[in-house]
Motif scaffolding. Sequence first.
Motif, PDB file in Angstrom:
ATOM      1  N   ASN A  30       0.828  -1.207   0.000  1.00 33.48           N
ATOM      2  CA  ASN A  30       0.000   0.000   0.000  1.00 33.48           C
ATOM      3  C   ASN A  30       0.864   1.259   0.000  1.00 33.48           C
ATOM      4  O   ASN A  30       0.610   2.208  -0.751  1.00 33.48           O
ATOM      5  N   PHE A  31       1.894   1.265   0.865  1.00 32.65           N
ATOM      6  CA  PHE A  31       2.783   2.433   0.929  1.00 32.65           C
ATOM      7  C   PHE A  31       3.572   2.586  -0.381  1.00 32.65           C
ATOM      8  O   PHE A  31       3.779   3.708  -0.867  1.00 32.65           O
ATOM      9  N   ALA A  32       4.019   1.450  -0.956  1.00 32.41           N
ATOM     10  CA  ALA A  32       4.780   1.519  -2.208  1.00 32.41           C
ATOM     11  C   ALA A  32       3.903   2.111  -3.318  1.00 32.41           C
ATOM     12  O   ALA A  32       4.340   2.974  -4.084  1.00 32.41           O
ATOM     13  N   ASP A  33       2.653   1.664  -3.373  1.00 38.29           N
ATOM     14  CA  ASP A  33       1.740   2.189  -4.393  1.00 38.29           C
ATOM     15  C   ASP A  33       1.444   3.670  -4.181  1.00 38.29           C
ATOM     16  O   ASP A  33       1.065   4.375  -5.117  1.00 38.29           O
ATOM     17  N   ALA A  34       1.585   4.123  -2.937  1.00 36.03           N
ATOM     18  CA  ALA A  34       1.370   5.550  -2.631  1.00 36.03           C
ATOM     19  C   ALA A  34       2.673   6.339  -2.765  1.00 36.03           C
ATOM     20  O   ALA A  34       2.760   7.480  -2.311  1.00 36.03           O
ATOM     21  N   GLY A  35       3.701   5.709  -3.356  1.00 35.71           N
ATOM     22  CA  GLY A  35       4.896   6.452  -3.744  1.00 35.71           C
ATOM     23  C   GLY A  35       6.072   6.409  -2.787  1.00 35.71           C
ATOM     24  O   GLY A  35       7.101   7.044  -3.043  1.00 35.71           O
ATOM     25  N   ALA A  36       5.946   5.662  -1.668  1.00 37.62           N
ATOM     26  CA  ALA A  36       7.007   5.706  -0.649  1.00 37.62           C
ATOM     27  C   ALA A  36       8.275   4.983  -1.094  1.00 37.62           C
ATOM     28  O   ALA A  36       8.226   4.054  -1.904  1.00 37.62           O
ATOM     29  N   ARG A  37       9.414   5.409  -0.504  1.00 40.09           N
ATOM     30  CA  ARG A  37      10.639   4.595  -0.546  1.00 40.09           C
ATOM     31  C   ARG A  37      10.482   3.543   0.543  1.00 40.09           C
ATOM     32  O   ARG A  37      10.081   3.886   1.662  1.00 40.09           O
ATOM     33  N   LEU A  38      10.821   2.290   0.228  1.00 44.02           N
ATOM     34  CA  LEU A  38      10.555   1.199   1.164  1.00 44.02           C
ATOM     35  C   LEU A  38      11.822   0.483   1.608  1.00 44.02           C
ATOM     36  O   LEU A  38      12.702   0.237   0.780  1.00 44.02           O
ATOM     37  N   GLY A  39      11.881   0.103   2.877  1.00 39.27           N
ATOM     38  CA  GLY A  39      12.889  -0.836   3.365  1.00 39.27           C
ATOM     39  C   GLY A  39      12.172  -1.968   4.073  1.00 39.27           C
ATOM     40  O   GLY A  39      11.319  -1.712   4.929  1.00 39.27           O
ATOM     41  N   VAL A  40      12.477  -3.228   3.690  1.00 33.38           N
ATOM     42  CA  VAL A  40      11.833  -4.367   4.360  1.00 33.38           C
ATOM     43  C   VAL A  40      12.895  -5.289   4.959  1.00 33.38           C
ATOM     44  O   VAL A  40      13.979  -5.454   4.395  1.00 33.38           O
ATOM     45  N   ILE A  41      12.545  -5.878   6.092  1.00 32.32           N
ATOM     46  CA  ILE A  41      13.478  -6.756   6.823  1.00 32.32           C
ATOM     47  C   ILE A  41      12.782  -8.057   7.194  1.00 32.32           C
ATOM     48  O   ILE A  41      11.626  -8.028   7.640  1.00 32.32           O
ATOM     49  N   GLY A  60       8.915   2.589  -7.146  1.00 32.41           N
ATOM     50  CA  GLY A  60       9.776   3.380  -6.259  1.00 32.41           C
ATOM     51  C   GLY A  60      11.026   2.612  -5.836  1.00 32.41           C
ATOM     52  O   GLY A  60      11.237   1.472  -6.242  1.00 32.41           O
ATOM     53  N   GLU A  61      11.865   3.281  -5.030  1.00 37.43           N
ATOM     54  CA  GLU A  61      13.080   2.632  -4.518  1.00 37.43           C
ATOM     55  C   GLU A  61      12.710   1.660  -3.399  1.00 37.43           C
ATOM     56  O   GLU A  61      11.920   2.004  -2.513  1.00 37.43           O
ATOM     57  N   VAL A  62      13.319   0.470  -3.428  1.00 29.09           N
ATOM     58  CA  VAL A  62      13.066  -0.528  -2.385  1.00 29.09           C
ATOM     59  C   VAL A  62      14.381  -1.180  -1.986  1.00 29.09           C
ATOM     60  O   VAL A  62      15.161  -1.582  -2.858  1.00 29.09           O
ATOM     61  N   LEU A  63      14.610  -1.290  -0.697  1.00 38.07           N
ATOM     62  CA  LEU A  63      15.792  -2.000  -0.195  1.00 38.07           C
ATOM     63  C   LEU A  63      15.346  -3.113   0.736  1.00 38.07           C
ATOM     64  O   LEU A  63      14.298  -3.011   1.388  1.00 38.07           O
ATOM     65  N   GLY A  64      16.164  -4.179   0.812  1.00 38.77           N
ATOM     66  CA  GLY A  64      15.884  -5.260   1.752  1.00 38.77           C
ATOM     67  C   GLY A  64      17.084  -5.508   2.650  1.00 38.77           C
ATOM     68  O   GLY A  64      18.227  -5.261   2.245  1.00 38.77           O
ATOM     69  N   SER A  65      16.835  -5.977   3.874  1.00 38.98           N
ATOM     70  CA  SER A  65      17.907  -6.403   4.776  1.00 38.98           C
ATOM     71  C   SER A  65      17.477  -7.685   5.458  1.00 38.98           C
ATOM     72  O   SER A  65      16.281  -7.894   5.702  1.00 38.98           O
ATOM     73  N   ILE A  66      18.476  -8.510   5.769  1.00 37.75           N
ATOM     74  CA  ILE A  66      18.182  -9.762   6.462  1.00 37.75           C
ATOM     75  C   ILE A  66      18.518  -9.592   7.936  1.00 37.75           C
ATOM     76  O   ILE A  66      19.652  -9.198   8.278  1.00 37.75           O
ATOM     77  N   ALA A  67      17.550  -9.858   8.794  1.00 39.50           N
ATOM     78  CA  ALA A  67      17.812  -9.800  10.243  1.00 39.50           C
ATOM     79  C   ALA A  67      16.751 -10.605  10.960  1.00 39.50           C
ATOM     80  O   ALA A  67      15.611 -10.706  10.503  1.00 39.50           O
ATOM     81  N   ASP A  68      17.166 -11.192  12.085  1.00 46.45           N
ATOM     82  CA  ASP A  68      16.221 -11.833  13.008  1.00 46.45           C
ATOM     83  C   ASP A  68      15.969 -10.817  14.110  1.00 46.45           C
ATOM     84  O   ASP A  68      16.920 -10.343  14.744  1.00 46.45           O
ATOM     85  N   VAL A  69      14.701 -10.461  14.318  1.00 45.02           N
ATOM     86  CA  VAL A  69      14.412  -9.397  15.298  1.00 45.02           C
ATOM     87  C   VAL A  69      14.832  -9.777  16.717  1.00 45.02           C
ATOM     88  O   VAL A  69      14.918  -8.916  17.580  1.00 45.02           O
ATOM     89  N   ARG A  70      15.100 -11.071  16.944  1.00 47.08           N
ATOM     90  CA  ARG A  70      15.584 -11.480  18.276  1.00 47.08           C
ATOM     91  C   ARG A  70      17.029 -11.055  18.503  1.00 47.08           C
ATOM     92  O   ARG A  70      17.523 -11.112  19.624  1.00 47.08           O
ATOM     93  N   ASN A  71      17.706 -10.661  17.427  1.00 49.40           N
ATOM     94  CA  ASN A  71      19.126 -10.307  17.517  1.00 49.40           C
ATOM     95  C   ASN A  71      19.270  -8.781  17.323  1.00 49.40           C
ATOM     96  O   ASN A  71      19.131  -8.271  16.211  1.00 49.40           O
ATOM     97  N   TYR A  72      19.532  -8.083  18.422  1.00 52.64           N
ATOM     98  CA  TYR A  72      19.554  -6.611  18.379  1.00 52.64           C
ATOM     99  C   TYR A  72      20.610  -6.086  17.406  1.00 52.64           C
ATOM    100  O   TYR A  72      20.369  -5.111  16.686  1.00 52.64           O
ATOM    101  N   ASP A  73      21.776  -6.736  17.374  1.00 53.89           N
ATOM    102  CA  ASP A  73      22.843  -6.255  16.483  1.00 53.89           C
ATOM    103  C   ASP A  73      22.430  -6.377  15.016  1.00 53.89           C
ATOM    104  O   ASP A  73      22.693  -5.485  14.207  1.00 53.89           O
TER     105      ASP A  73
END
Length: 271
Positions: A30-41, A60-73
């Motif tokens: 929804n946000f991407a269709d409304a023009g936002a830059r997106l980052g997903v994890i 629009g611009e989209v970036l991805g990152s790999i992380a487990d939310v249990r790991n703060y670092d």
Amino acid sequence: MGENLDFNFSANTVIVVGGTSGINLGVAKNFADAGARLGVISRSQGKVESAVEFLGQSGGEVLGSIADVRNYDQVTEGLQHFADQFGAFDVLVSGAAGNFPARANDMSPNGFAAVVNIDLLGTFHVLKAAYPHLRKPGGSIINISAPQAFIPMILQSHVCAAKAGVDMITRTFAMEWGGEGIRVNSIVPGPIQDTEGMKRLAPTPELLNSVVESVPLKRLGQSSDIGRMAMFLASPLADYVTGTVIPVDGGWSLGGVSGLMDELSKEMEKH
Ligand code: NAP
Ligand code: COA
């Protein structure tokens, strides 16, 4: 008025943690269709790659990152990557979660901890790691909660405990960060069609039908129902809204939820 109600996020950076499948991916779309830059994890490289590709189709611009939310670092590194590329975050959606139906007596301490650590500790990690990058004033945080946060359900002690905690993070952080112009709200989705959550809680067509019948509006929700509420909360229309927990559930939390749990419990006993 179109599906996106003419929201325009083309000047905004939106980060969706746990945004690579189901409801959260729908919200990101929804946000991407409304023009936002997106980052997903999320944890899975494959899911991150396909979400980036899917969201990129909006143009629009989209970036991805790999992380487990249990790991703060890992969360800190993932968010830093987005901040390096995009600058300040206007919107942060925190929605990573885990669930399985099990009675407390059939759950090991590690099973209980797995869900609490993803949903509750993970939410703390995500908000705390995002704080330096949030726009001040103007940042809007949306935690994805669940009806289990305020409706006790059998087979869901871990999720009930964790999501109740998530909503308390919403309220307490809204108080602590309000002075800097950061708003924090929770959305409580009802039963949403074609999601992992519903596959786990209503695994048979009969159970799914019972769910539909138990919703006052007599239908399952779509992830766009959640996406539109997220866009409202992130928009200037909601400038004076913070610390709230908003069900978007067709009225489900008014009374239909507990009956389903009894049926699911009977279904599990057959196997
Ligand atoms: P889903 O498709 O399984 O989405 C969960 C997302 O979180 C995925 O992107 C998953 O990707 C990611 N994730 C899971 N564990 C993670 C971890 N440890 N670290 C980082 N990312 C993690 O489930 P869904 O049913 O759409 O649920 C989405 C949200 O809505 C959840 O917060 C859920 O509690 C809430 N909700 C759902 C419903 C429903 O009807 N489905 C109802 C009420 C509330 P990876 O596997 O790649 O990590
Ligand atoms: N009943 C009882 N215990 C269960 C269980 C079930 N159905 N499923 C998992 N567990 C327990 C495991 O046995 C393990 O405990 P143990 O080490 O004492 O045996 C513990 O939970 C952790 O399981 P594991 O598979 O190692 O965890 P994980 O970190 O790889 O995955 C989960 C976390 C279990 C929450 C997994 O279901 C998941 O990744 N879910 C994300 C997707 C999801 O749930 N979507 C819906 C969101 S609402």
